[in-house]
Design a protein around this motif. Structure first.
Motif, PDB file in Angstrom:
ATOM      1  N   LEU A 111      -9.485  32.944  14.487  1.00  0.00           N
ATOM      2  CA  LEU A 111      -9.474  33.191  15.930  1.00  0.00           C
ATOM      3  C   LEU A 111      -8.484  32.257  16.622  1.00  0.00           C
ATOM      4  CD1 LEU A 111     -13.305  33.686  16.330  1.00  0.00           C
ATOM      5  CD2 LEU A 111     -11.584  35.356  17.024  1.00  0.00           C
ATOM      6  N   THR A 112      -8.385  31.039  16.133  1.00  0.00           N
ATOM      7  CA  THR A 112      -7.422  30.093  16.703  1.00  0.00           C
ATOM      8  C   THR A 112      -5.999  30.570  16.434  1.00  0.00           C
ATOM      9  OG1 THR A 112      -8.991  28.323  16.310  1.00  0.00           O
ATOM     10  CG2 THR A 112      -6.712  27.659  16.731  1.00  0.00           C
ATOM     11  N   ALA A 114      -5.066  33.612  16.050  1.00  0.00           N
ATOM     12  CA  ALA A 114      -4.814  34.810  16.857  1.00  0.00           C
ATOM     13  C   ALA A 114      -4.539  34.423  18.306  1.00  0.00           C
ATOM     14  CB  ALA A 114      -6.004  35.760  16.780  1.00  0.00           C
ATOM     15  N   ASN A 115      -5.294  33.453  18.804  1.00  0.00           N
ATOM     16  CA  ASN A 115      -5.112  32.990  20.172  1.00  0.00           C
ATOM     17  C   ASN A 115      -5.124  34.155  21.166  1.00  0.00           C
ATOM     18  OD1 ASN A 115      -4.737  31.103  22.165  1.00  0.00           O
ATOM     19  ND2 ASN A 115      -2.494  31.160  22.035  1.00  0.00           N
ATOM     20  N   GLY A 116      -6.037  35.084  20.942  1.00  0.00           N
ATOM     21  CA  GLY A 116      -6.129  36.276  21.785  1.00  0.00           C
ATOM     22  C   GLY A 116      -6.990  37.293  21.068  1.00  0.00           C
ATOM     23  N   PRO A 117      -6.881  38.580  21.454  1.00  0.00           N
ATOM     24  CA  PRO A 117      -7.712  39.597  20.808  1.00  0.00           C
ATOM     25  C   PRO A 117      -7.537  39.579  19.288  1.00  0.00           C
ATOM     26  CG  PRO A 117      -6.536  40.527  22.670  1.00  0.00           C
ATOM     27  CD  PRO A 117      -6.000  39.145  22.473  1.00  0.00           C
ATOM     28  N   PHE A 118      -8.627  39.770  18.581  1.00  0.00           N
ATOM     29  CA  PHE A 118      -8.580  39.653  17.122  1.00  0.00           C
ATOM     30  C   PHE A 118      -9.560  40.625  16.488  1.00  0.00           C
ATOM     31  CE2 PHE A 118     -10.140  37.604  13.167  1.00  0.00           C
ATOM     32  CZ  PHE A 118      -8.961  37.690  12.456  1.00  0.00           C
ATOM     33  N   ARG A 119      -9.134  41.208  15.346  1.00  0.00           N
ATOM     34  CA  ARG A 119     -10.002  42.126  14.603  1.00  0.00           C
ATOM     35  C   ARG A 119     -10.162  41.602  13.194  1.00  0.00           C
ATOM     36  NH1 ARG A 119      -6.450  46.604  13.710  1.00  0.00           N
ATOM     37  NH2 ARG A 119      -4.800  45.088  14.006  1.00  0.00           N
ATOM     38  N   VAL A 120     -11.360  41.664  12.653  1.00  0.00           N
ATOM     39  CA  VAL A 120     -11.555  41.291  11.258  1.00  0.00           C
ATOM     40  C   VAL A 120     -12.128  42.497  10.521  1.00  0.00           C
ATOM     41  CG1 VAL A 120     -13.842  40.225  11.632  1.00  0.00           C
ATOM     42  CG2 VAL A 120     -12.485  39.522   9.687  1.00  0.00           C
ATOM     43  N   ALA A 130     -21.911  41.175   8.690  1.00  0.00           N
ATOM     44  CA  ALA A 130     -22.422  41.594   9.998  1.00  0.00           C
ATOM     45  C   ALA A 130     -23.068  40.408  10.710  1.00  0.00           C
ATOM     46  CB  ALA A 130     -23.430  42.728   9.812  1.00  0.00           C
ATOM     47  N   ALA A 131     -23.818  39.583   9.953  1.00  0.00           N
ATOM     48  CA  ALA A 131     -24.515  38.447  10.558  1.00  0.00           C
ATOM     49  C   ALA A 131     -23.517  37.395  11.050  1.00  0.00           C
ATOM     50  CB  ALA A 131     -25.483  37.828   9.546  1.00  0.00           C
ATOM     51  N   LEU A 132     -22.497  37.133  10.226  1.00  0.00           N
ATOM     52  CA  LEU A 132     -21.495  36.139  10.631  1.00  0.00           C
ATOM     53  C   LEU A 132     -20.747  36.612  11.874  1.00  0.00           C
ATOM     54  CD1 LEU A 132     -19.705  33.626  10.272  1.00  0.00           C
ATOM     55  CD2 LEU A 132     -18.335  34.939   8.633  1.00  0.00           C
ATOM     56  N   ALA A 133     -20.320  37.875  11.857  1.00  0.00           N
ATOM     57  CA  ALA A 133     -19.567  38.396  13.002  1.00  0.00           C
ATOM     58  C   ALA A 133     -20.426  38.318  14.263  1.00  0.00           C
ATOM     59  CB  ALA A 133     -19.139  39.846  12.727  1.00  0.00           C
ATOM     60  N   GLU A 134     -21.677  38.677  14.142  1.00  0.00           N
ATOM     61  CA  GLU A 134     -22.557  38.642  15.310  1.00  0.00           C
ATOM     62  C   GLU A 134     -22.763  37.203  15.780  1.00  0.00           C
ATOM     63  OE1 GLU A 134     -26.958  39.803  16.894  1.00  0.00           O
ATOM     64  OE2 GLU A 134     -26.491  40.262  14.808  1.00  0.00           O
ATOM     65  N   ALA A 135     -22.951  36.292  14.815  1.00  0.00           N
ATOM     66  CA  ALA A 135     -23.168  34.878  15.172  1.00  0.00           C
ATOM     67  C   ALA A 135     -21.965  34.316  15.933  1.00  0.00           C
ATOM     68  CB  ALA A 135     -23.437  34.052  13.918  1.00  0.00           C
ATOM     69  N   GLU A 136     -20.770  34.882  15.665  1.00  0.00           N
ATOM     70  CA  GLU A 136     -19.556  34.404  16.335  1.00  0.00           C
ATOM     71  C   GLU A 136     -19.191  35.278  17.534  1.00  0.00           C
ATOM     72  OE1 GLU A 136     -17.686  31.424  15.623  1.00  0.00           O
ATOM     73  OE2 GLU A 136     -19.689  31.184  14.806  1.00  0.00           O
ATOM     74  N   GLY A 137     -20.106  36.136  17.947  1.00  0.00           N
ATOM     75  CA  GLY A 137     -19.903  36.923  19.164  1.00  0.00           C
ATOM     76  C   GLY A 137     -18.939  38.080  19.013  1.00  0.00           C
ATOM     77  N   MET A 138     -18.689  38.516  17.760  1.00  0.00           N
ATOM     78  CA  MET A 138     -17.786  39.661  17.573  1.00  0.00           C
ATOM     79  C   MET A 138     -18.609  40.941  17.507  1.00  0.00           C
ATOM     80  SD  MET A 138     -15.060  38.071  14.884  1.00  0.00           S
ATOM     81  CE  MET A 138     -13.738  39.243  15.207  1.00  0.00           C
ATOM     82  N   GLU A 139     -17.963  42.051  17.891  1.00  0.00           N
ATOM     83  CA  GLU A 139     -18.682  43.327  17.934  1.00  0.00           C
ATOM     84  C   GLU A 139     -18.137  44.304  16.910  1.00  0.00           C
ATOM     85  OE1 GLU A 139     -18.650  44.930  21.843  1.00  0.00           O
ATOM     86  OE2 GLU A 139     -19.792  43.217  22.642  1.00  0.00           O
ATOM     87  N   VAL A 302     -15.620  48.030   7.735  1.00  0.00           N
ATOM     88  CA  VAL A 302     -16.068  47.849   9.115  1.00  0.00           C
ATOM     89  C   VAL A 302     -15.123  46.884   9.820  1.00  0.00           C
ATOM     90  CG1 VAL A 302     -17.961  47.119  10.619  1.00  0.00           C
ATOM     91  CG2 VAL A 302     -18.460  48.193   8.425  1.00  0.00           C
ATOM     92  N   MET A 303     -14.757  47.242  11.045  1.00  0.00           N
ATOM     93  CA  MET A 303     -13.906  46.355  11.833  1.00  0.00           C
ATOM     94  C   MET A 303     -14.743  45.715  12.940  1.00  0.00           C
ATOM     95  SD  MET A 303     -10.917  47.272  14.464  1.00  0.00           S
ATOM     96  CE  MET A 303      -9.710  48.046  13.417  1.00  0.00           C
ATOM     97  N   TYR A 304     -14.718  44.372  12.970  1.00  0.00           N
ATOM     98  CA  TYR A 304     -15.351  43.643  14.062  1.00  0.00           C
ATOM     99  C   TYR A 304     -14.245  43.120  14.973  1.00  0.00           C
ATOM    100  CZ  TYR A 304     -19.418  43.813  11.050  1.00  0.00           C
ATOM    101  OH  TYR A 304     -20.442  44.266  10.259  1.00  0.00           O
ATOM    102  N   GLY A 305     -14.514  43.116  16.274  1.00  0.00           N
ATOM    103  CA  GLY A 305     -13.477  42.702  17.209  1.00  0.00           C
ATOM    104  C   GLY A 305     -13.936  41.605  18.141  1.00  0.00           C
ATOM    105  N   ALA A 306     -12.995  40.740  18.498  1.00  0.00           N
ATOM    106  CA  ALA A 306     -13.221  39.734  19.539  1.00  0.00           C
ATOM    107  C   ALA A 306     -12.132  39.932  20.567  1.00  0.00           C
ATOM    108  CB  ALA A 306     -13.126  38.324  18.955  1.00  0.00           C
ATOM    109  N   SER A 307     -12.534  40.145  21.806  1.00  0.00           N
ATOM    110  CA  SER A 307     -11.525  40.431  22.825  1.00  0.00           C
ATOM    111  C   SER A 307     -11.185  39.216  23.669  1.00  0.00           C
ATOM    112  CB  SER A 307     -11.990  41.575  23.716  1.00  0.00           C
ATOM    113  OG  SER A 307     -13.265  41.250  24.225  1.00  0.00           O
ATOM    114  N   THR A 308     -12.050  38.203  23.610  1.00  0.00           N
ATOM    115  CA  THR A 308     -11.820  37.029  24.444  1.00  0.00           C
ATOM    116  C   THR A 308     -10.748  36.135  23.851  1.00  0.00           C
ATOM    117  OG1 THR A 308     -13.611  36.024  23.241  1.00  0.00           O
ATOM    118  CG2 THR A 308     -14.122  36.871  25.426  1.00  0.00           C
ATOM    119  N   ASP A 309     -10.202  35.271  24.671  1.00  0.00           N
ATOM    120  CA  ASP A 309      -9.250  34.295  24.146  1.00  0.00           C
ATOM    121  C   ASP A 309      -9.974  33.314  23.240  1.00  0.00           C
ATOM    122  OD1 ASP A 309      -7.275  35.461  25.496  1.00  0.00           O
ATOM    123  OD2 ASP A 309      -7.280  34.036  27.175  1.00  0.00           O
TER     124      ASP A 309
END
Ligand SMILES: CC(C)(COP(=O)(O)OP(=O)(O)OC[C@H]1O[C@@H](n2cnc3c(N)ncnc32)[C@H](O)[C@@H]1OP(=O)(O)O)[C@@H](O)C(=O)NCCC(=O)NCCS
Length: 310
Positions: A111-112, A114-120, A130-139, A302-309
């Motif tokens: 995430l660092t 990426a410094n912006g929107p990121f997909r894993v 799924a648990a890790l992505a959720e724990a880190e606030g990714m959807e 499965v793609m998890y996404g984080a949209s926040t910086d």
């Protein structure tokens, strides 16, 4: 507590380190029943190149001196953002080294970067991912199914709707009409719908291209193209339902089913052992159609996404 360090691998990754990473990937594949890296990431690991990066996480051990290389316990692949797509990555922790916070550390490092929107991408839809992505606030953003059927299994009869004729593609004549129907059928899927004549010509130049495996449905009244099914035979012999598209104005007439069957019959006649296809989980009608033709879920990404910086 062991020290941990995350650093960028050189590109290309030195052979000895690439071997360590490959052994980690093999161990995870054996433990999880699914490989953690895409084909593109595995190729990058061997060849380097482009803007991609590899991140390695090493444990220095109880008496390890900071800065010394320790045991490789986790690895991540990172693709920076392009004009079309946000940054993306994949990560894997050695099966014997899980639940120690390494996955979280590496995901935060990605995430660092990426410094912006990121997909894993998580291959296999594993609960830990799924648990890790959720724990880190990714959807969970999207899931891609790979479905398969044995080619030789019997197929239902093929019915062609009244006023519709099937034929195969004519190189040099059908490209423009095909592009138009592709554009309309995939208006909501730009990675397919935005194909240009160059995309088509490139594929026509591929060794696998065979116009006898590209089926068109057209109106008997005016010759307008209504839909298509493009099949592909891979070098390893597998057949693929490559793209099926029906013009929105002609959807609901059973053309998708007819065209799919025409292509499956063609692949069957070619003696391929298995037929595979990729379909988005959200494309419920397509998944239902393929299930009714004997396809079952073989794998899922499965793609998890984080949209926040970051
Ligand atoms: C997913 C994966 C990377 C997790 O690595 P890890 O080092 O075990 O994860 P961490 O120890 O950092 O876990 C961080 C948090 O994720 C959650 N979590 C991770 N694994 C979990 C599991 N098996 N069950 C429940 N929660 C889990 C927990 O909230 C955990 O915090 P906690 O330990 O304080 O409860 C690892 O299982 C793996 O390599 N899987 C195969 C590859 C893969 O699926 N990659 C995609 C990752 S999105």
């Amino acid at each position: 507590m062991a020290d941990v360090q995350v650093r960028s691998a050189e590109s290309p990754v030195p052979a000895a380190e690439a071997d360590e990473i490959a052994a980690l990937v093999d161990a995870a594949t054996a433990a999880d029943g699914v490989g953690p890296l895409s084909e593109a990431s595995r190729l990058w690991l061997r060849n380097g190149g482009g803007a991609a990066r590899g991140l390695v996480l090493r444990e220095n051990g109880e008496n390890g001196e900071p800065g010394n290389d320790g045991e490789l316990v986790a690895y991540a692949h990172f693709d920076p953002a392009t004009e079309e797509e946000s940054a993306a990555g994949e990560l894997v922790v050695h099966p014997d080294k899980r639940r120690r916070g390494h996955g979280r550390t590496l995901l935060r490092a990605l995430l660092t970067e990426a410094n912006g929107p990121f997909r894993v991408w998580a291959h296999g839809d594993l609960p830990a991912a799924a648990a890790l992505a959720e724990a880190e606030g990714m959807e969970r953003v999207r899931a891609l199914f790979q479905m398969r059927r044995p080619a030789a299994d019997p197929l239902p009869d093929m019915k062609v709707a009244d006023g519709v004729a099937l034929r195969t593609f004519r190189v040099g004549q059908d490209e423009d009409a095909w592009l138009e129907v592709n554009r309309r059928a995939f208006a909501d899927h730009p990675e397919q719908g935005a194909w240009t004549i160059t995309d088509v010509l490139q594929r026509e130049n591929e060794r696998w291209f065979d116009p006898r495996g590209l089926f068109l449905a057209e109106s008997e009244r005016d010759g307008n193209l209504l839909g298509f099914h493009w099949t592909k035979i891979h070098p390893d012999g597998f057949g693929e339902v490559y793209v099926v598209g029906v013009d929105p104005a002609s959807q609901g007439l059973g053309l998708g089913r007819t065209l799919t069957l025409a292509g499956l019959r063609f692949l069957q006649s070619k003696g391929v052992p298995q037929i595979l296809l990729y379909v988005d989980e959200s494309n419920v009608s397509a998944v239902k159609l393929y299930e009714s033709l004997g396809f079952t879920r073989h794998a899922v990404d499965v793609m998890y996404g984080a949209s926040t910086d970051a």
